[in-house]
Design an enzyme around this catalytic site. Structure first.
Site, PDB file in Angstrom:
ATOM      1  N   HIS A 139      -6.805  -4.333   2.164  1.00 31.27           N
ATOM      2  CA  HIS A 139      -6.726  -4.821   0.785  1.00 31.27           C
ATOM      3  C   HIS A 139      -6.272  -3.710  -0.162  1.00 31.27           C
ATOM      4  CE1 HIS A 139      -8.725  -8.369   2.249  1.00 31.27           C
ATOM      5  NE2 HIS A 139      -8.811  -8.895   1.040  1.00 31.27           N
ATOM      6  N   HIS A 154     -15.905  -2.020   3.263  1.00 28.81           N
ATOM      7  CA  HIS A 154     -15.329  -0.773   3.758  1.00 28.81           C
ATOM      8  C   HIS A 154     -16.194   0.395   3.296  1.00 28.81           C
ATOM      9  CE1 HIS A 154     -11.532  -2.559   5.173  1.00 28.81           C
ATOM     10  NE2 HIS A 154     -11.539  -3.273   4.068  1.00 28.81           N
TER      11      HIS A 154
END
Length: 350
Positions: free
Chosen positions: A274, A326
């Site tokens: 992303h 993440h």
């Protein structure tokens, strides 16, 4: 009786002065009518028919005007026409280059398996809760895929109209040299195709680089324990003291509601896809607006759009950490990949 003989009188005093000025580097003054008459007159000025006057004056040419006329003729000259054969050949070549990037990405998505990386049971960085993404994939695709293509289409169209209105040769600015079905394609459409093609190719290279790192490292996501609930081969779990300091490589997930997609995505934490996608698209669009949107009346609007685009990329990167998708180092690495490719791809843009 005295005989008349032809007399060649050349009082070249003014001419010699003219030549001396030219040889000395000074700007020679134009010979006046009086100087020419004085040169022609002499002791036998009554014999005008026998006077031979040889004046060789240099020819002065306005180099600026001549160059301007040459440029004007060159700019008014239409480019050679290229037919459907050249058009479809160019498109086929571009598709082949894109397939060199797209097919490996498709292979990673369908058949790729990440490295089986182990873990420690006392690793607190893997015990975060599982949350839905604040920035879902459909919004990311809309903002980082559809928006840049739309902006490039609009900007190139208005650039073409602006050149047509302000160019001394409006017809030549509209000619691209490509014709299809007896219609010549406008220049702005060809330019738009070039910009979009570079953007899509750079996006594919950036995503391929991210996927190579993901499947090569296989780092577990911060919500690994919550999503997987690992069980070792001997039936023990991380709550048993025997596994306190062990490095676990062989395990299975005991969670019953986990899907195969989540099980595969669980090992693809590094780097952040992303963040790399958002940073590449937004920085590419920022540089594109800086170099192509050059209307002075819309300069502040351009800077506002650039600020909003960068803030979208920044916000997307931050949500990947706050949503426990993440680790912070994953987002930093993904952002670096996206920014690097954006700078490299746009380095030749004019």
């Amino acid at each position: 009786m005295s005989t008349l003989r032809p007399v060649s009188v050349c009082d070249t005093t003014p001419l010699q002065r003219f030549e001396s000025q030219s040889s000395s580097g000074e700007e020679p003054s134009s010979p006046t009518a009086s100087s020419i008459i004085a040169a022609a007159s002499g002791p036998n000025h009554n014999n005008n028919n026998n006077v031979k006057l040889d004046l060789q004056l240099p020819t002065f040419v306005d180099s600026t005007r001549s160059q301007g006329s040459l440029y004007a003729v060159a700019s008014n000259k239409k480019p050679p026409l290229r037919g459907p054969r050249q058009i479809f050949g160019r498109i086929l070549t571009d598709l082949c280059l894109l397939s060199c990037v797209g097919l490996p990405m498709l292979g990673f998505s369908l058949w790729g398996e990440a490295v089986k990386r182990g873990f420690f049971c006392d690793d607190s960085s893997l015990r975060h809760p599982y949350r839905d993404s604040t920035m879902p994939s459909w919004i990311l695709y809309l903002m980082c895929g559809a928006l840049p293509l739309t902006v490039m289409l609009v900007v190139e169209f208005f650039r073409g109209q602006d050149k047509r209105l302000h160019s001394p040769f409006p017809k030549s600015t509209m000619c691209s040299g490509y014709h299809l079905c007896h219609l010549e394609l406008p220049t702005w459409l060809v330019e738009c195709y070039h910009r979009m093609g570079i953007f899509i190719f750079g996006l594919g290279v950036e995503q391929l680089s991210t996927n190579i790192a993901k499947y090569s490292i296989g780092r577990l996501r911060p919500h690994f324990y919550t999503l997987c609930q690992p069980v070792m081969k001997d039936g023990t779990t991380c709550s048993d003291p025997i596994n306190a300091a062990r490095y676990i490589e062989e395990f299975t997930c005991a969670a019953v509601d986990i899907t195969s997609k989540q099980l595969k995505d669980m090992r693809l934490s590094f780097p952040s896809g992303h963040a790399s996608f958002a940073c590449y698209s937004m920085l590419y669009l920022v540089i594109y607006l800086h170099r192509r949107m050059q209307w002075k009346q819309l300069r502040m609007l351009c800077h506002l759009l650039q600020f909003l685009l960068l803030m979208f990329a920044w916000y997307t990167a931050l949500t990947r950490v706050s949503d426990y998708k993440h680790h912070w180092s994953d987002v930093l690495a993904g952002s670096g990949i996206g920014l690097t490719y954006a700078v490299v791809v746009t380095s030749t843009m004019w």
